[in-house]
Design an enzyme around this catalytic site. Structure first.
Site, PDB file in Angstrom:
ATOM      1  N   GLU A 103       0.841  -1.199   0.000  1.00  0.00           N
ATOM      2  CA  GLU A 103       0.000   0.000   0.000  1.00  0.00           C
ATOM      3  C   GLU A 103       0.873   1.244   0.000  1.00  0.00           C
ATOM      4  O   GLU A 103       1.734   1.415   0.862  1.00  0.00           O
ATOM      5  CB  GLU A 103      -0.919   0.004   1.218  1.00  0.00           C
ATOM      6  CG  GLU A 103      -1.723   1.275   1.423  1.00  0.00           C
ATOM      7  CD  GLU A 103      -2.544   1.664   0.200  1.00  0.00           C
ATOM      8  OE1 GLU A 103      -2.382   2.808  -0.265  1.00  0.00           O
ATOM      9  OE2 GLU A 103      -3.318   0.823  -0.286  1.00  0.00           O
ATOM     10  N   ARG A 124      -0.140   4.382   0.480  1.00  0.00           N
ATOM     11  CA  ARG A 124      -0.518   5.327   1.533  1.00  0.00           C
ATOM     12  C   ARG A 124      -0.026   4.839   2.895  1.00  0.00           C
ATOM     13  O   ARG A 124       0.261   3.665   3.102  1.00  0.00           O
ATOM     14  CB  ARG A 124      -2.045   5.470   1.594  1.00  0.00           C
ATOM     15  CG  ARG A 124      -2.656   6.328   0.508  1.00  0.00           C
ATOM     16  CD  ARG A 124      -4.134   6.558   0.805  1.00  0.00           C
ATOM     17  NE  ARG A 124      -4.742   7.525  -0.096  1.00  0.00           N
ATOM     18  CZ  ARG A 124      -5.322   7.200  -1.244  1.00  0.00           C
ATOM     19  NH1 ARG A 124      -5.397   5.932  -1.611  1.00  0.00           N
ATOM     20  NH2 ARG A 124      -5.839   8.138  -2.029  1.00  0.00           N
ATOM     21  N   GLY A 164      -7.205   1.218   3.005  1.00  0.00           N
ATOM     22  CA  GLY A 164      -8.566   1.606   2.646  1.00  0.00           C
ATOM     23  C   GLY A 164      -8.705   2.271   1.297  1.00  0.00           C
ATOM     24  O   GLY A 164      -9.815   2.466   0.803  1.00  0.00           O
ATOM     25  N   GLY A 175     -22.198  14.126 -12.841  1.00  0.00           N
ATOM     26  CA  GLY A 175     -22.238  12.727 -12.439  1.00  0.00           C
ATOM     27  C   GLY A 175     -22.410  12.604 -10.943  1.00  0.00           C
ATOM     28  O   GLY A 175     -22.702  13.577 -10.237  1.00  0.00           O
ATOM     29  N   VAL A 176     -22.207  11.402 -10.430  1.00  0.00           N
ATOM     30  CA  VAL A 176     -22.444  11.111  -9.010  1.00  0.00           C
ATOM     31  C   VAL A 176     -21.579  11.988  -8.106  1.00  0.00           C
ATOM     32  O   VAL A 176     -22.078  12.614  -7.162  1.00  0.00           O
ATOM     33  CB  VAL A 176     -22.171   9.617  -8.725  1.00  0.00           C
ATOM     34  CG1 VAL A 176     -22.295   9.333  -7.234  1.00  0.00           C
ATOM     35  CG2 VAL A 176     -23.129   8.743  -9.518  1.00  0.00           C
ATOM     36  N   VAL A 217     -16.657  23.395 -20.195  1.00  0.00           N
ATOM     37  CA  VAL A 217     -15.735  24.379 -19.645  1.00  0.00           C
ATOM     38  C   VAL A 217     -14.462  24.355 -20.491  1.00  0.00           C
ATOM     39  O   VAL A 217     -13.840  23.299 -20.663  1.00  0.00           O
ATOM     40  CB  VAL A 217     -15.420  24.072 -18.176  1.00  0.00           C
ATOM     41  CG1 VAL A 217     -14.276  24.960 -17.674  1.00  0.00           C
ATOM     42  CG2 VAL A 217     -16.658  24.282 -17.316  1.00  0.00           C
ATOM     43  N   ALA A 256     -15.174  17.366 -11.638  1.00  0.00           N
ATOM     44  CA  ALA A 256     -15.696  16.034 -11.290  1.00  0.00           C
ATOM     45  C   ALA A 256     -16.206  15.353 -12.550  1.00  0.00           C
ATOM     46  O   ALA A 256     -17.390  15.042 -12.684  1.00  0.00           O
ATOM     47  CB  ALA A 256     -16.809  16.168 -10.250  1.00  0.00           C
ATOM     48  N   ASP A 308     -11.506  -1.074  -9.858  1.00  0.00           N
ATOM     49  CA  ASP A 308     -11.558   0.044 -10.797  1.00  0.00           C
ATOM     50  C   ASP A 308     -10.543  -0.080 -11.929  1.00  0.00           C
ATOM     51  O   ASP A 308     -10.687   0.555 -12.965  1.00  0.00           O
ATOM     52  CB  ASP A 308     -11.294   1.368 -10.066  1.00  0.00           C
ATOM     53  CG  ASP A 308     -12.459   1.818  -9.213  1.00  0.00           C
ATOM     54  OD1 ASP A 308     -13.448   1.054  -9.113  1.00  0.00           O
ATOM     55  OD2 ASP A 308     -12.384   2.919  -8.648  1.00  0.00           O
ATOM     56  N   HIS A 344     -45.581  -2.256   8.196  1.00  0.00           N
ATOM     57  CA  HIS A 344     -46.264  -0.959   8.065  1.00  0.00           C
ATOM     58  C   HIS A 344     -46.167  -0.205   9.386  1.00  0.00           C
ATOM     59  O   HIS A 344     -46.340  -0.804  10.446  1.00  0.00           O
ATOM     60  CB  HIS A 344     -47.746  -1.184   7.723  1.00  0.00           C
ATOM     61  CG  HIS A 344     -48.550   0.092   7.727  1.00  0.00           C
ATOM     62  ND1 HIS A 344     -48.508   0.986   6.690  1.00  0.00           N
ATOM     63  CD2 HIS A 344     -49.385   0.612   8.661  1.00  0.00           C
ATOM     64  CE1 HIS A 344     -49.313   2.004   6.966  1.00  0.00           C
ATOM     65  NE2 HIS A 344     -49.848   1.808   8.163  1.00  0.00           N
TER      66      HIS A 344
END
Length: 466
Positions: free
Chosen positions: A32, A34, A38, A181-182, A236, A270, A313, A445
């Site tokens: 890792e 970092r 995580g 987007g999100v 942009v 973003a 990803d 309910h």
């Protein structure tokens, strides 16, 4: 020292893969870069943004919603404390991952990893020292990085990515978000609630590309009612100026035409994320990439180099933490000789705004394009007892089912807490359930989940409360 498995990257995909492999009896190490585990998700992504979304939603509710319930308060923002609240949540999560790795006897190496080919991983530590580790299998789980706009320098101060947007020291008066987007809508929501005027510029003609159009259009109307300003079919092209007077942002129509200049104190870029494949030695090792620089893998996550695998990803598919986690588990089980599998047709997606948006399976547009006959059932939260009494009636639930078999093909929601409600739909779809199965399941309910039942009933044109 030799290992059965070395995982490069300890984001949700990487650390979950490592833990599952250790559970199955493998000797595992992780690399890792970092100081904390995580990945993007826990450190500068999912977790801190959800903390700020939660805190800012409560602040906004206190200022605009409490009075109607007979609660008279005058909230005052202490942004430093809110950011500390966010940081405390991040620390709790990353410390938790470190504990789980230790509990499962997984050896961590903090440094950058490099694939040297089959059975070899080089770790470069912060002090420059290098060490080569031997392994039977290597997993690339390095995640993704922010996508950048050409010619626009992100300084993480006044021109920020999602990372810098989590640490702004003051609430900007004017925030311009590039990308509808999100990520842009979530972080734009945070700062709008805290007092910023938010303008969103999107190249396409609608928000949330790829989302069910019914949901996206309804969501846009709700956000505009909250104060968002959208400039669609626009791009942009230039950002000039800076503190103390702010930025002048040049916006041009996507199809050509006269440009306009917008003022902003903070510009949030973003426009998405790209796979993190740089510096891993992949080309030298012979690991093949596709045209978008994602690692190519087969159905068992194997790359073009024997013994080297990839998940999350960095490979094709939605860039979602839970998708990476499921891939990590599946791969660990495959390496152990089991039948690990990921059902890519049932991966939910959630936008954690207020109201929330949640989706799983096919959209109406996808079904139409594929020529699949379907029936749709839709139920508004205005007709749900719990939502009505709580005055959280924006949105609806929509169920899409095969016209012949009634098997659920997709479920799309916008409304209160739908990020939790979507799990019910995913479970039914995972087991090949029908709209009738969902409709005949007893729901407590008064709950918001009754809207899911009613939408399933509406597939057969028999909702009770509408």
């Amino acid at each position: 020292m030799s290992y059965d498995l070395i995982v490069i990257g300890t984001g949700p995909g990487g650390y979950v893969c490592a833990i599952r492999a250790a559970q199955l009896g493998m000797k595992v190490a992780v690399v890792e870069k970092r100081a904390t585990h995580g990945g993007t998700c826990l450190n500068v992504g999912c977790i801190p943004s959800k903390a700020l979304l939660h805190a800012s939603e409560l602040f906004d509710e206190a200022g605009h919603g409490f009075a109607a319930m007979g609660i008279e308060v005058a909230p005052k923002l202490n942004l430093a404390k809110m950011l500390a609240f966010k940081d405390e949540g991040v620390k709790g999560n990353v410390d938790g991952v470190a504990y789980l790795l230790k509990k499962n006897k997984i050896e961590p190496f903090h440094g950058t990893g490099r694939v040297l080919g089959t059975g070899k991983v080089e770790v470069t530590f912060i002090n420059g020292e290098k060490k080569v580790l031997d392994t039977k299998a290597t997993v690339i789980a390095t995640g993704s990085d922010i996508a950048r706009l050409p010619g626009i320098n992100i300084d993480e101060k006044t021109i920020v990515s999602s990372t810098g947007a989590l640490t702004l020291p003051v609430v900007p008066k004017r925030m311009l978000v590039v990308g509808a987007g999100v990520i842009g809508l979530e972080l734009g929501s945070v700062w709008r609630r805290l007092g910023a005027q938010v303008t969103v510029v999107e190249y396409l003609d609608g928000i949330l590309p790829g989302m069910d159009l019914d949901v996206a259009r309804s969501f846009q109307r709700i956000l505009e009612k909250q104060g968002f300003v959208f400039k669609l079919s626009s791009k942009v092209t230039k950002v000039e100026g800076g503190p103390p007077k702010g930025h002048q942002v040049t916006v041009e129509p996507a199809a050509g035409g006269a440009a306009s200049v917008l003022d902003a104190d903070v510009v949030l870029v973003a426009i998405g994320r790209v796979p993190y494949t740089e510096g891993l030695g992949l080309a030298e090792a012979g690991v093949a990439l596709d045209e978008r620089r994602r690692v190519k893998v087969d159905a068992h996550f194997a790359t073009s180099v024997p013994g080297v695998y990839a998940i999350g990803d960095v490979i094709a598919g939605p860039m979602l933490a839970h998708k990476a986690e499921d891939e990590g588990v599946a791969l660990a089980e495959i390496l152990a000789g089991q039948s690990g599998h990921v059902n890519y047709g049932v991966i939910p997606g959630v936008i954690y705004t207020a109201p929330e948006v949640a989706t799983v399976g096919k959209t109406e547009e996808e079904l139409k394009a594929a020529g699949i006959a379907y029936n749709a059932g839709k139920f508004p939260f205005t007709a749900n007892g719990r939502a009505k009494v709580n005055k959280t009636t924006d949105g609806f639930v929509k169920v899409l089912a095969d016209a012949t078999t009634d098997r659920i093909l997709g479920v799309h929601m916008i409304g209160p807490h739908v990020g939790e409600l979507i799990a019910e739909a995913a479970v039914v779809m995972e087991f090949g359930g029908s709209a009738e199965d969902l409709a005949r399941t007893c729901h407590a309910h008064p709950t918001l989940t009754e809207a899911v039942k009613e939408a399933a009933l509406a597939v057969a044109k028999r909702p009770i409360h509408m």
